[in-house]
Design a protein around this motif. Structure first.
Motif: not given
Length: 371
Positions: A266-289
């Motif tokens: 349960x570390x700093x990651x996220x999964x699924x389209x909605x959650x990934x879009x939300x993280x991109x909105x915040x500028x949190x994403x280091x890498x998209x898989x």
């Protein structure tokens, strides 16, 4: 105009910051057919007609006409990707493999996802070909020739890099190969080579491999088949495809392993389209898989800034975006990657199955981050 070996997200980051609309063209420009120029001319005409129907102006069509199919200096099987906007070509480069089908899009955002995904996994390698030119029963007469080059698969199959050439008397091959092995080791280290692909005469190759430093010897992959060295293409081009297709670059593999570990803890990651879009909105994403690019029927809403991305128009307007645009998800996802410095890893489902086919490694988490 910029003619280049196409690199992945860095390329999009550097070239596509200007406003659209963009013409995005992908086509097969292979010259391994009987009448390549005639075939390419027909493809170019069909793509021009398609862009015209989509609303592209004549100035843009004319500038594309000058560069589409103009890669006559590149032999063999390959493709071409061209992007243009406001009457100017912003990117023109070779693809190591032809696209599955020719395409031309005229849209607000560049249709870059086929380019980005074809450039992956970007595996650094060294290729070595060793030929013995002596008599079949004499290993003390004649010459051994060694050709070596480093590259990034699959890009270097189209535009190979600097090549090392050595011709050594067979009588001194045992001694000279030790010195050459250290030279190759230094070169491979500078190139951060994941693998050393070796082909050619069995005896001469075995002598060289036994004298390589252990760190380099552990990376050796022996290959057979034809080993031409003067084709204008990459050394061991056909064999490289067999070695690397389906293989992940070491850096990408590391990111996937980090994702798996964070998912378990349960570390700093996220999964699924909605959650990934939300993280991109915040500028949190280091890498998209990605397991695969989103389907062309899936839409997202985008604003003028890279992080202005949402699943619905209402959500985007709540951020203060006055004129949101509905865009194809595969086009809209690339822009925030380019704008925020995030990486992109395409990972086979057999390696890691992602919910909705998408996940992200995060730079940080906060209480509002969905998971």
């Amino acid at each position: 105009m910029i003619r280049t070996r196409l690199e992945p997200v860095d390329l999009v980051r550097a070239r596509f910051r200007q406003p659209g609309p963009f013409a995005s063209v992908y086509l097969d420009t292979s010259r391994n057919v009987a009448h390549p120029e005639r075939e390419i001319a027909l493809r170019r005409r069909r793509l021009r007609e398609s862009l015209s129907r989509q609303g592209s102006d004549r100035a843009l069509l004319n500038v594309l006409e000058e560069v589409v199919g103009a890669d006559t200096d590149v032999p063999g099987v390959h493709g071409q990707a061209v992007f243009a906007t406001h009457g100017t070509v912003v990117l023109d480069g070779e693809l190591p493999r032809p696209p599955e089908h020719d395409s031309a899009r005229y849209s607000t955002l560049p249709h870059a996802i086929p380019l980005v995904t074809q450039r992956l996994p970007e595996i650094p390698y060294m290729a070595v070909v060793v030929h013995y030119g002596g008599l079949p029963t004499a290993e003390t007469h004649g010459w051994v020739t060694l050709e070596a080059e480093t590259g990034i698969w699959p890009a270097s199959t189209v535009t190979p890099g600097e090549r090392l050439h050595r011709r050594v008397a067979v009588a001194t091959w045992h001694r000279t190969s030790l010195r050459l092995g250290h030279r190759l080791d230094e070169w491979a280290r500078r190139a951060h080579a994941d693998a050393v692909v070796v082909g050619g005469d069995e005896w001469a190759c075995n002598v060289l491999i036994r004298r390589l430093p252990h760190t380099l010897r552990d990376k050796v992959v022996r290959v057979g088949g034809q080993t031409p060295t003067d084709t204008g293409r990459a050394l061991l081009e056909q064999q490289l495809d067999g070695v690397f297709r389906g293989r992940m670059a070491a850096h990408d593999r590391e990111l996937v392993n980090i994702f798996i570990g964070r998912r378990a803890l349960a570390g700093p990651m996220t999964e699924a389209l909605a959650a990934t879009v939300a993280a991109l909105q915040r500028g949190q994403v280091a890498a998209v898989l990605l397991n695969r690019p989103p389907g062309s029927s899936l839409q997202l809403w985008a604003g003028s800034q890279p992080t202005r991305l949402a699943l619905t128009e209402a959500e985007l307007m709540s951020f203060g975006v006055r004129a949101p645009r509905e865009e194809r998800a595969d086009e809209a996802l690339v822009r925030p990657l380019a704008g925020t410095g995030a990486e992109l890893v395409v990972v086979p489902e057999s390696e890691l199955r992602l919910y909705d086919g998408v996940g992200a490694l995060l730079r940080y988490t906060d209480p509002g981050t969905p998971s």
